[in-house]
Design a protein around this motif. Structure first.
Motif, PDB file in Angstrom:
ATOM      1  N   LEU A  80       0.834  -1.205   0.000  1.00 38.18           N
ATOM      2  CA  LEU A  80       0.000   0.000   0.000  1.00 38.18           C
ATOM      3  C   LEU A  80       0.862   1.247   0.000  1.00 38.18           C
ATOM      4  N   THR A  81       0.437   2.253  -0.748  1.00 40.20           N
ATOM      5  CA  THR A  81       1.117   3.547  -0.672  1.00 40.20           C
ATOM      6  C   THR A  81       0.710   4.247   0.625  1.00 40.20           C
ATOM      7  N   SER A  82       1.404   5.320   0.950  1.00 48.10           N
ATOM      8  CA  SER A  82       1.174   5.965   2.245  1.00 48.10           C
ATOM      9  C   SER A  82      -0.198   6.614   2.341  1.00 48.10           C
ATOM     10  N   HIS A  83      -0.634   7.324   1.278  1.00 43.50           N
ATOM     11  CA  HIS A  83      -1.901   8.060   1.337  1.00 43.50           C
ATOM     12  C   HIS A  83      -2.789   7.790   0.120  1.00 43.50           C
ATOM     13  N   ALA A 126      -7.731  11.768   5.812  1.00 42.29           N
ATOM     14  CA  ALA A 126      -6.350  11.351   6.062  1.00 42.29           C
ATOM     15  C   ALA A 126      -5.585  11.189   4.756  1.00 42.29           C
ATOM     16  N   GLN A 127      -6.220  10.614   3.766  1.00 43.03           N
ATOM     17  CA  GLN A 127      -5.543  10.458   2.478  1.00 43.03           C
ATOM     18  C   GLN A 127      -5.253  11.809   1.846  1.00 43.03           C
ATOM     19  N   ARG A 128      -6.232  12.686   1.855  1.00 49.28           N
ATOM     20  CA  ARG A 128      -6.051  13.989   1.221  1.00 49.28           C
ATOM     21  C   ARG A 128      -5.031  14.844   1.950  1.00 49.28           C
ATOM     22  N   SER A 129      -4.895  14.636   3.254  1.00 47.94           N
ATOM     23  CA  SER A 129      -3.911  15.421   4.007  1.00 47.94           C
ATOM     24  C   SER A 129      -2.486  15.107   3.571  1.00 47.94           C
ATOM     25  N   GLY A 130      -2.278  13.923   2.992  1.00 46.51           N
ATOM     26  CA  GLY A 130      -0.951  13.545   2.509  1.00 46.51           C
ATOM     27  C   GLY A 130      -0.809  13.676   1.010  1.00 46.51           C
ATOM     28  N   GLY A 131      -1.744  14.354   0.368  1.00 44.48           N
ATOM     29  CA  GLY A 131      -1.661  14.569  -1.067  1.00 44.48           C
ATOM     30  C   GLY A 131      -2.292  13.478  -1.905  1.00 44.48           C
ATOM     31  N   GLY A 132      -2.989  12.540  -1.280  1.00 40.34           N
ATOM     32  CA  GLY A 132      -3.642  11.470  -2.023  1.00 40.34           C
ATOM     33  C   GLY A 132      -5.067  11.828  -2.391  1.00 40.34           C
ATOM     34  N   PRO A 133      -5.771  10.938  -3.103  1.00 39.14           N
ATOM     35  CA  PRO A 133      -7.166  11.177  -3.485  1.00 39.14           C
ATOM     36  C   PRO A 133      -8.104  10.818  -2.348  1.00 39.14           C
ATOM     37  N   GLY A 134      -9.364  11.147  -2.527  1.00 33.36           N
ATOM     38  CA  GLY A 134     -10.366  10.681  -1.579  1.00 33.36           C
ATOM     39  C   GLY A 134     -10.506   9.168  -1.658  1.00 33.36           C
ATOM     40  N   LEU A 135     -11.036   8.557  -0.613  1.00 33.42           N
ATOM     41  CA  LEU A 135     -11.177   7.103  -0.563  1.00 33.42           C
ATOM     42  C   LEU A 135     -12.538   6.702  -1.103  1.00 33.42           C
ATOM     43  N   ILE A 137     -15.865   4.449  -1.891  1.00 32.74           N
ATOM     44  CA  ILE A 137     -16.677   3.616  -1.008  1.00 32.74           C
ATOM     45  C   ILE A 137     -16.337   2.144  -1.201  1.00 32.74           C
ATOM     46  N   GLN A 138     -15.933   1.750  -2.424  1.00 32.97           N
ATOM     47  CA  GLN A 138     -15.525   0.364  -2.664  1.00 32.97           C
ATOM     48  C   GLN A 138     -14.289   0.015  -1.845  1.00 32.97           C
ATOM     49  N   SER A 139     -13.313   0.915  -1.848  1.00 34.99           N
ATOM     50  CA  SER A 139     -12.110   0.679  -1.050  1.00 34.99           C
ATOM     51  C   SER A 139     -12.443   0.647   0.437  1.00 34.99           C
ATOM     52  N   TRP A 140     -13.348   1.514   0.861  1.00 30.07           N
ATOM     53  CA  TRP A 140     -13.715   1.567   2.268  1.00 30.07           C
ATOM     54  C   TRP A 140     -14.342   0.247   2.725  1.00 30.07           C
ATOM     55  N   HIS A 141     -15.214  -0.324   1.889  1.00 31.72           N
ATOM     56  CA  HIS A 141     -15.875  -1.573   2.266  1.00 31.72           C
ATOM     57  C   HIS A 141     -14.894  -2.739   2.347  1.00 31.72           C
ATOM     58  N   LEU A 142     -13.767  -2.635   1.665  1.00 37.26           N
ATOM     59  CA  LEU A 142     -12.757  -3.694   1.695  1.00 37.26           C
ATOM     60  C   LEU A 142     -11.680  -3.462   2.752  1.00 37.26           C
ATOM     61  N   LEU A 143     -11.785  -2.348   3.459  1.00 41.25           N
ATOM     62  CA  LEU A 143     -10.712  -1.973   4.375  1.00 41.25           C
ATOM     63  C   LEU A 143     -10.488  -3.024   5.465  1.00 41.25           C
ATOM     64  N   GLU A 144     -11.554  -3.606   5.983  1.00 42.51           N
ATOM     65  CA  GLU A 144     -11.397  -4.603   7.041  1.00 42.51           C
ATOM     66  C   GLU A 144     -10.569  -5.793   6.564  1.00 42.51           C
ATOM     67  N   ARG A 145     -10.847  -6.283   5.350  1.00 41.63           N
ATOM     68  CA  ARG A 145     -10.101  -7.408   4.811  1.00 41.63           C
ATOM     69  C   ARG A 145      -8.653  -7.007   4.496  1.00 41.63           C
ATOM     70  N   ILE A 146      -8.463  -5.803   3.971  1.00 39.41           N
ATOM     71  CA  ILE A 146      -7.107  -5.333   3.651  1.00 39.41           C
ATOM     72  C   ILE A 146      -6.283  -5.199   4.927  1.00 39.41           C
ATOM     73  N   ARG A 147      -6.899  -4.679   5.968  1.00 39.96           N
ATOM     74  CA  ARG A 147      -6.212  -4.529   7.257  1.00 39.96           C
ATOM     75  C   ARG A 147      -5.835  -5.895   7.830  1.00 39.96           C
ATOM     76  N   GLU A 148      -6.762  -6.837   7.746  1.00 38.58           N
ATOM     77  CA  GLU A 148      -6.485  -8.177   8.271  1.00 38.58           C
ATOM     78  C   GLU A 148      -5.335  -8.836   7.513  1.00 38.58           C
ATOM     79  N   LEU A 149      -5.343  -8.720   6.178  1.00 36.23           N
ATOM     80  CA  LEU A 149      -4.274  -9.303   5.372  1.00 36.23           C
ATOM     81  C   LEU A 149      -2.939  -8.635   5.681  1.00 36.23           C
ATOM     82  N   ASP A 150      -2.951  -7.325   5.820  1.00 33.05           N
ATOM     83  CA  ASP A 150      -1.713  -6.596   6.118  1.00 33.05           C
ATOM     84  C   ASP A 150      -1.138  -7.029   7.467  1.00 33.05           C
ATOM     85  N   ASP A 151      -1.993  -7.147   8.472  1.00 30.57           N
ATOM     86  CA  ASP A 151      -1.527  -7.591   9.790  1.00 30.57           C
ATOM     87  C   ASP A 151      -0.963  -9.007   9.723  1.00 30.57           C
TER      88      ASP A 151
END
Length: 270
Positions: A80-83, A126-135, A137-151
């Motif tokens: 994952l990129t930072s923002h 948080a993403q926009r504060s680092g110069g990234g795009p808005g998040l 809704i599709q990415s948001w709904h997958l965040l739980e799975r992405i977080r679990e995989l990353d951990d």
């Protein structure tokens, strides 16, 4: 083709369907190949070992067993990129899918800054504060799975070399171009015709039809936990994991702040 499996209304983590692989396999007989796809109920797992293919629904990655002889592919972002800045691998996959009209199937993963947040608005800020795009809704709904995989990956430093990110839409386009170039590109996986076409492509690739296996698994699961396309996508991930010629996009990927590669693994030249 008859598939075996336990009775319906199973608890999560139990096999949904299994079948003896009907043709010979190349490679080490001790090798285990995995295809993994996130879904509502957790993770759909397609596991091939000792010529036996099993479809299961795992409640979480803590239930996933990976030994030294295991290799798997997962339909979920890893590096994952930072923002939320664009990843080179996503751009490459979009360009490959664009002629088939499937580039929109590649979503932009959240930035690492979002993983600890529990509110969509805060994550977008948080993403926009680092110069990234808005998040999205599709990415948001997958965040739980992405977080679990990353951990899970960071807790086991050797695993990023054994569990690789892939993209089923690219896999099916490659299968269509390899086995049935006269066919139109696969249509949406959310349409019955799209699912039928994808199963036919797997049949062409493997030399046997996995439709019965998928249907059996779907009957013995809860629709609130998984959908038909989750099972088919897990099989596409398995196809990539089985491919001895598989390759990465890009060939020399960058790594993120956690040291995880930002690459999509796909089928090699057929």
């Amino acid at each position: 083709m008859k598939c075996s499996g336990p009775p319906p209304n199973l608890p999560l983590g139990q096999p949904l369907a299994a079948i003896r692989w009907p043709i010979g396999l190349q490679g080490s007989p001790t090798a285990v190949r995995l295809g993994l796809d996130g879904c509502r109920g957790g993770w759909v797992l397609a596991r091939l070992a000792a010529r036996r293919l099993v479809l299961s629904l795992l409640p979480g990655l803590k239930s996933l067993e990976m030994g030294d002889q295991h290799m798997g592919c997962v339909d979920m972002p890893i590096g994952l990129t930072s923002h939320g800045q664009p990843r080179c691998c996503d751009d490459r996959v979009r360009r490959l899918l664009a002629p088939a009209g499937r580039s929109s199937s590649v979503f932009s993963p959240p930035g690492r800054c979002c993983l600890s947040l529990s509110d969509h608005g805060l994550a977008t800020a948080a993403q926009r504060s680092g110069g990234g795009p808005g998040l999205s809704i599709q990415s948001w709904h997958l965040l739980e799975r992405i977080r679990e995989l990353d951990d899970w990956l960071q807790a086991q430093p050797q695993r990023p070399r054994q569990l690789l990110e892939c993209h089923p839409e690219l896999t099916f386009l490659q299968l269509q171009q390899r086995h049935q170039p006269e066919w139109p590109a696969p249509v949406s996986k959310h349409r019955d015709s799209g699912q039928h076409q994808r199963l036919r492509l797997l049949c062409q690739h493997w030399g046997w039809d996995p439709t019965g296996l998928v249907d059996q698994a779907l009957v013995r699961s809860h629709r609130r936990h998984l959908q038909h396309h989750d099972l088919v996508d897990a099989l596409a991930c398995l196809a990539v994991a089985m491919d001895g010629q598989r390759q990465t996009l890009p060939i020399f990927p960058a790594t993120d702040a956690a040291g995880l590669p930002m690459a999509v693994t796909c089928l090699g030249p057929g």
